[in-house]
Design an enzyme around this catalytic site. Structure first.
Site, PDB file in Angstrom:
ATOM      1  N   ASP A  37     -10.138   3.283  -3.711  1.00 14.18           N
ATOM      2  CA  ASP A  37     -10.786   2.015  -3.338  1.00 14.18           C
ATOM      3  C   ASP A  37     -12.129   1.766  -4.012  1.00 14.18           C
ATOM      4  OD1 ASP A  37      -8.619   2.008  -1.711  1.00 14.18           O
ATOM      5  OD2 ASP A  37      -9.718   1.706   0.151  1.00 14.18           O
ATOM      6  N   ASP A  62       0.827  -1.212   0.000  1.00 17.53           N
ATOM      7  CA  ASP A  62       0.000   0.000   0.000  1.00 17.53           C
ATOM      8  C   ASP A  62       0.868   1.271   0.000  1.00 17.53           C
ATOM      9  OD1 ASP A  62      -2.400   1.388   0.040  1.00 17.53           O
ATOM     10  OD2 ASP A  62      -3.238   0.232   1.684  1.00 17.53           O
ATOM     11  N   TRP A  76      -2.595   3.239  -6.033  1.00 18.27           N
ATOM     12  CA  TRP A  76      -3.835   3.939  -6.434  1.00 18.27           C
ATOM     13  C   TRP A  76      -3.714   4.712  -7.749  1.00 18.27           C
ATOM     14  CZ3 TRP A  76      -2.379   6.590  -1.406  1.00 18.27           C
ATOM     15  CH2 TRP A  76      -2.565   5.740  -0.311  1.00 18.27           C
ATOM     16  N   GLY A  77      -2.881   4.223  -8.666  1.00 22.03           N
ATOM     17  CA  GLY A  77      -2.756   4.907  -9.958  1.00 22.03           C
ATOM     18  C   GLY A  77      -1.870   6.141  -9.916  1.00 22.03           C
ATOM     19  N   ALA A 129       1.671   8.402  -9.803  1.00 21.09           N
ATOM     20  CA  ALA A 129       3.004   8.383 -10.433  1.00 21.09           C
ATOM     21  C   ALA A 129       3.000   7.557 -11.727  1.00 21.09           C
ATOM     22  CB  ALA A 129       4.064   7.863  -9.443  1.00 21.09           C
TER      23      ALA A 129
HETATM   24  C1  GAL Z   1      -6.138   1.329   1.201  1.00 17.07           C
HETATM   25  C2  GAL Z   1      -6.200   0.284   0.110  1.00 17.07           C
HETATM   26  C3  GAL Z   1      -7.290  -0.690   0.467  1.00 17.07           C
HETATM   27  C4  GAL Z   1      -6.978  -1.312   1.810  1.00 17.07           C
HETATM   28  C5  GAL Z   1      -6.785  -0.240   2.855  1.00 17.07           C
HETATM   29  C6  GAL Z   1      -6.310  -0.818   4.180  1.00 17.07           C
HETATM   30  O1  GAL Z   1      -5.129   2.229   0.913  1.00 17.07           O
HETATM   31  O2  GAL Z   1      -6.443   0.909  -1.120  1.00 17.07           O
HETATM   32  O3  GAL Z   1      -7.420  -1.661  -0.546  1.00 17.07           O
HETATM   33  O4  GAL Z   1      -5.839  -2.115   1.686  1.00 17.07           O
HETATM   34  O5  GAL Z   1      -5.844   0.705   2.430  1.00 17.07           O
HETATM   35  O6  GAL Z   1      -6.097   0.168   5.135  1.00 17.07           O
END
Ligand code: GAL
Length: 421
Positions: free
Chosen positions: A233, A163, A212-213, A215
């Site tokens: 998400d 993440d 999250w896409g 860079a």
């Molecule tokens: C977000 C991620 C989610 C999940 C979450 C956990 O950044 O996009 O899929 O993993 O964190 O905190």
């Protein structure tokens, strides 16, 4: 005045130090490509997050693994049981610096859960973060990549979702890096550091980038990992499904073997998606070759939902080992209206050519395409059509100049295999 000058000098020194740090880091960052022992086709699995958020424990993880067997999901290729955020204690072991599993949630430890998942013939995934802490505030792996990769390897981990929360300022990107290649951005370097650490391990560990896409990850993701999230998400609603398809179709050239645009985890079983929307959700993830990671309490799925996520022909397209490309949008006939996202897609698999049609409108509509407009089919030939959802051959044959019409329910997707007569 002198004091002001001194402060200015210090600030300038800091800026220079940061600039040269990031350039030097990119220069010396690992360049190992992702393992080719895993991740050739997009991952098929399950993850704790959409189902349970932080409220996880080993019973829930093992229940999902057992559902893979009981529901026949393992038989059709579902393989990964992935633990998301919130599995560890908030602090590392002060001596070894290792992350410690939360012993209330995972009394047997992650290693034992991994053994139990492996004993069912499945694989196990874990989660960490390319920052100082995960999104929920547990230890992140930035700067600790070697220790964490070795720990995951020792525990028997097969898949790492990585993440992008809690990134220190000097590790983020305010602009395109020097030279223009986002592979040398601070974001990419954070992921390259973990990629390099994973490459040192004895186990092939599938590497799922979750930035999250940011860079321009689609430009460098395949040089670092097996899949990369395209956006923020997922949500269990139609607008999420259409928006992520729209995002993905702008980057389909990035998709291939070992290289998958990740549209995020599945929402089938969550929220109030209609059956038609669930079919589009599954079909689009399959024909765009996104990982399909289920995200619900599997024991609550009804028979229709289980049949949907087990559809053999869509899964075969998704997992085809002779053609790694995603289906691409095409213009159904000259002058066809454009929509966002596109409604018509075509592609190739080891069993033939394929057309997928999404009805993006909120009422039933007739959808039509000309065979000669499908790029894979060309201008000649005689074709027969097979419905991938039902497994039935449609009657009749079609010439290149024929049109095909079908009534498609609101937000539904039809899926066809087309072969030469
Ligand atoms: C977000 C991620 C989610 C999940 C979450 C956990 O950044 O996009 O899929 O993993 O964190 O905190």
């Amino acid at each position: 005045m002198l004091l002001k000058l001194h402060v200015c000098f210090l600030v300038l020194q800091q800026v220079l130090a940061q600039t040269s740090t990031s350039t030097a880091l990119a220069d010396s960052a690992p360049t190992e490509p992702p393992s080719t022992q895993t991740g050739k086709t997009p991952a098929l699995g399950w993850n704790t997050w959409n189902a349970y958020g932080c409220d996880i424990n080993e019973a829930k993880v093992l229940a999902a693994a057992n559902s893979f067997i009981d529901l026949g999901l393992a038989d059709v290729g579902y393989e990964y049981i992935n633990i998301d955020d919130c599995w560890s204690k908030t602090t590392r072991n002060s001596t070894t610096q290792r992350i410690i599993p939360d012993s209330t949630k995972f009394p047997s430890g992650i290693s034992s859960v991994a053994d139990q998942v492996h004993a069912l013939g499945l694989k196990i995934g874990i989660y960490s973060d390319a920052g100082t802490a995960t999104c929920a505030g547990f230890p992140g792996s930035l700067g600790m990549e070697a220790i964490d990769a070795a720990t995951f390897n020792e525990w028997g981990i097969d898949y790492l979702k990585y993440d992008n929360c809690n990134v220190p300022g000097n590790w983020s990107d305010s602009s395109q890096p020097e030279g223009g290649d986002w592979y040398n951005s601070n974001s990419a370097v954070r992921y390259r550091q973990m990629g390099g650490a994973l490459a040192q391990q004895s186990r092939p560990i599938q590497f799922a980038l979750c930035n999250w896409g940011n860079a321009n990850v689609w430009d460098w993701g395949a040089r670092v990992g097996h899949s990369w999230r395209m956006s923020s998400d997922s949500r269990p609603n139609w607008s999420y499904i259409t928006s992520i398809i729209t995002t993905n179709v702008a980057h389909l050239s990035a998709v291939g073997f070992y290289a998958h645009n990740d549209m995020d985890m599945m929402e089938i079983g969550n929220g109030a998606l209609t059956t038609q929307e669930q079919r589009t959700h599954f079909a689009a993830w399959a024909f765009l070759k996104s990982p399909i990671i289920l995200g619900t309490d599997l024991s609550k799925l009804d028979d229709t939902q289980v049949a949907l996520i087990k559809n053999a022909e869509l899964l075969a397209f998704h997992q085809d080992i002779t053609n790694g490309s995603a289906a691409h949008p095409f213009t159904a006939y000259t002058g066809a209206p454009t929509t966002s996202p596109p409604e018509y897609y075509s592609g190739t698999s080891s069993t033939g050519f394929h057309v997928f049609i999404i009805n993006t409108s909120s009422s039933t509509a007739t959808k039509m395409f000309k065979f000669s407009s499908v790029p894979e089919l060309g201008q000649t030939g005689t074709w027969k059509v097979h419905d991938m959802w039902s497994g039935a051959n449609l009657s009749g044959t079609y010439s290149a100049s024929s049109s095909f019409s079908v009534s498609v329910q609101a937000h539904d997707t039809v899926a066809y295999r087309i072969t030469a007569v």
